[in-house]
Write a protein that holds these residues in place. Structure first.
Motif, PDB file in Angstrom:
ATOM      1  N   ASP A   5       0.829  -1.195   0.000  1.00  0.00           N
ATOM      2  CA  ASP A   5       0.000   0.000   0.000  1.00  0.00           C
ATOM      3  C   ASP A   5       0.873   1.260   0.000  1.00  0.00           C
ATOM      4  N   VAL A   6       0.309   2.340  -0.510  1.00  0.00           N
ATOM      5  CA  VAL A   6       0.974   3.649  -0.501  1.00  0.00           C
ATOM      6  C   VAL A   6       0.212   4.548   0.463  1.00  0.00           C
ATOM      7  N   ILE A   7       0.911   5.180   1.379  1.00  0.00           N
ATOM      8  CA  ILE A   7       0.284   6.059   2.361  1.00  0.00           C
ATOM      9  C   ILE A   7       0.439   7.504   1.903  1.00  0.00           C
ATOM     10  N   TYR A   8      -0.679   8.153   1.635  1.00  0.00           N
ATOM     11  CA  TYR A   8      -0.677   9.557   1.234  1.00  0.00           C
ATOM     12  C   TYR A   8      -1.001  10.425   2.451  1.00  0.00           C
ATOM     13  N   GLU A   9      -0.213  11.448   2.664  1.00  0.00           N
ATOM     14  CA  GLU A   9      -0.421  12.321   3.810  1.00  0.00           C
ATOM     15  C   GLU A   9      -1.669  13.185   3.653  1.00  0.00           C
ATOM     16  N   ASP A  10      -1.907  13.662   2.448  1.00  0.00           N
ATOM     17  CA  ASP A  10      -3.032  14.553   2.197  1.00  0.00           C
ATOM     18  C   ASP A  10      -4.191  13.749   1.589  1.00  0.00           C
ATOM     19  N   LYS A  11      -5.095  13.259   2.427  1.00  0.00           N
ATOM     20  CA  LYS A  11      -6.201  12.427   1.958  1.00  0.00           C
ATOM     21  C   LYS A  11      -7.174  13.215   1.080  1.00  0.00           C
ATOM     22  N   ALA A  12      -7.377  14.493   1.407  1.00  0.00           N
ATOM     23  CA  ALA A  12      -8.291  15.314   0.612  1.00  0.00           C
ATOM     24  C   ALA A  12      -7.765  15.497  -0.805  1.00  0.00           C
ATOM     25  N   HIS A  13      -6.459  15.715  -0.918  1.00  0.00           N
ATOM     26  CA  HIS A  13      -5.843  15.858  -2.237  1.00  0.00           C
ATOM     27  C   HIS A  13      -5.983  14.560  -3.031  1.00  0.00           C
TER      28      HIS A  13
END
Length: 547
Positions: A19-27
């Motif tokens: 999995d890839v974890i993105y810091e900005d979920k809204a983006h």
């Protein structure tokens, strides 16, 4: 969960590997919303046609050639790299076609292979003093050490670079790039062995005679429906958010009708794991974006009726069972690191209508193969599943026979394919920081696989190779694998080592494999033994595996 309960987002209820974890979920959600609205990259018509052709491969009526980069870069989206890759796959298929007298189904690792799995999420740099995120491919983060944070905008970059690549490939093929007479200005100046030079030249002379005869007899040369110069694309489906956004129904809706819950936390993987641009003579192939809605203007509707009739009928058959297609590629596969039976990737794959690949290797138990086949292909559709074996030259004898026996004991009809690259990666002796592969290991795994299938009464339907036709500014091929007719040695690797991922066969080594396959398939067709001269010469002194 039954197939009726599957949705394009049901994978989110499962544990996910790689999995890839993105810091900005809204983006991230903003980007995914945009992707859900963008047109498909390929059409259900093209996907169904490929699955039909793969059914022929499973039955021994065609041969499957898959090849391309381990991981594409956005910078590869340029005319020269695309032409070099496409020309190599076309030339290889032409050689194999001549030897086997079988249609060759060409699938390229192109127009979407921007992600790469990693054994570790981080790596140490600056002489092991600093830990940073691993490079996960251009659709996740940058190769530069300062650009390793996952960026959602790169998902849009992957879509548009894939679109441009596919568009250019379609343009090339429609413009005569695959004319069968054009590639026959062959040069074997790289071949050092007189025996191989003579063998290659004899094949080309025979091939040229056949093409000349066909031109005189028919008045033209070109591709047929199956044996023609078509090519399709594939990639490993790693980033399920991206794949879900491009999953479309054949009845007109898209995955945006679902309100997906938040992704579950990543769990560690338990094991390791060109583009056949569907451009043919039918007008439907020139219009990949489906579904197509009838235009309001009657005159315009009439003018487009013939071009879109097949696609529109596919769309408006309201009584049909709804099918979901991953429209980011014709063919996608599950890697050795993401094939957990209760995992997110298997859950996603079980619901799509695309033909799919499953990587198999030493870490996969025979009963696991049967269980995953039951999950992803419960209806036993021929051509639906390709088992991509990546065992290694020294392990294929040990593991492949049991895998074949397990599948033979079921009623599954699969395509058996040999990935002779991923199980044969070594470190350079001259520079241990460089990964390489020995050509002798590649052809040994292929020929051993052929022999095992012959003994088991099954069919090795194709090969899966990492290769490239690209050259440097001076016109020299890459030097990433050792051996072959060029007799590259370990000390030669640094001359033109260009890969950002795994080592690839170069143009000349790719043709070496094609000639070897053609020799074996010709011998099988005639009931003869393959010529040992070609095999032993291609092994070569420089191609011997190093301990």
């Amino acid at each position: 969960m039954s197939i009726k309960e599957w949705t394009p987002s049901s994978w989110r209820e499962k544990p996910i590997a790689q999995d890839v974890i993105y810091e900005d979920k809204a983006h991230l959600e903003k980007v995914l919303t945009k992707l859900r609205r963008l047109p498909p990259l390929v059409s259900p018509v093209e996907i169904d046609r490929l699955r039909s052709q793969l059914a022929d491969v499973a039955a021994g009526k065609a041969f499957l050639l898959q090849g391309g980069d381990c991981a594409e870069l956005f910078d590869d989206c340029s005319s020269d790299p695309i032409e070099h890759k496409l020309s190599l796959i076309l030339l290889m298929s032409l050689i194999i076609l001549h030897g086997s007298r079988l249609p060759v189904v060409r699938i390229a690792r192109i127009a979407g292979q921007y992600a790469k799995p990693r054994s570790k999420p981080t790596e140490m740099v600056d002489f092991e003093k600093r830990e940073i995120l691993s490079f996960r491919g251009d659709n996740v983060n940058g190769y530069d050490k300062s650009d390793r944070n996952p960026d959602p905008e790169r998902l849009l970059g992957a879509y548009f670079h894939s679109t441009a690549t596919l568009n250019y490939i379609r343009t090339l093929l429609l413009s005569g790039f695959a004319d069968l007479h054009k590639p026959l200005e062959w040069s074997f100046s790289h071949v050092r062995s007189p025996e191989i030079h003579k063998a290659f030249s004899a094949v080309i002379e025979s091939l040229q005679d056949s093409l000349d005869f066909m031109k005189v007899a028919t008045g033209a040369v070109g591709g047929g429906e199956r044996g023609g110069m078509e090519t399709v694309d594939l990639h490993e489906a790693l980033l399920l958010e991206y794949e879900e956004a491009l999953t479309r129904s054949d009845q007109g809706s898209t995955s945006r009708s679902f309100s997906p819950p938040a992704s579950k936390p990543s769990t560690p993987a338990v094991s390791r794991s060109v583009s056949q641009v569907r451009v043919g003579t039918n007008s439907e192939s020139a219009y990949p974006h489906s579904p197509v809605r009838p235009p309001k203007s009657p005159s315009l509707a009439n003018s487009l009726a013939n071009s879109f009739s097949d696609i529109r009928l596919e769309n408006t058959a309201s009584k049909k069972t709804e099918k979901w297609y991953n429209t980011s590629a014709h063919f996608i596969w599950i890697g050795d690191r993401t094939r957990q039976l209760d995992g997110a990737h298997v859950e996603y794959f079980r619901g799509i209508a695309n033909p799919i690949g499953i990587k198999t290797g030493p870490s996969m138990k025979p009963e696991e193969i049967v269980r995953i086949l039951d999950i992803v292909n419960p209806d036993r559709i021929p051509g639906k599943v390709t088992l991509i074996g990546r065992y290694g030259a020294d392990k294929v004898d040990q593991f492949l026979p049991a895998h074949i026996d397990a599948v033979k004991a079921t009623d599954h009809v699969v395509v058996w394919q040999c990935d002779a690259m991923h199980g044969n990666t070594k470190s350079s002796q001259t520079d241990p920081s460089l990964k390489t592969r020995h050509f002798v290991d590649v052809i040994t795994e292929i020929t051993k696989s052929m022999a095992i299938h012959r003994e088991k009464g099954t069919i090795l339907g194709g090969v899966h190779l990492e290769l490239t036709g690209e050259v440097n500014e001076e016109g020299y091929s890459v030097t990433e694998c050792i051996g072959g007719s060029m007799e590259l040695e370990d000390k030669d690797l640094s001359f033109n080592y260009r890969t950002h991922c795994d080592p690839r066969l170069n143009f000349e080594q790719g043709l070496d494999v094609a000639f070897l396959l053609a020799d074996h398939l010709r011998s099988k067709r005639k009931g003869e033994q393959p010529k040992d001269i070609l095999l032993s010469s291609l092994r070569g002194r420089s191609g011997q595996p190093q301990k």
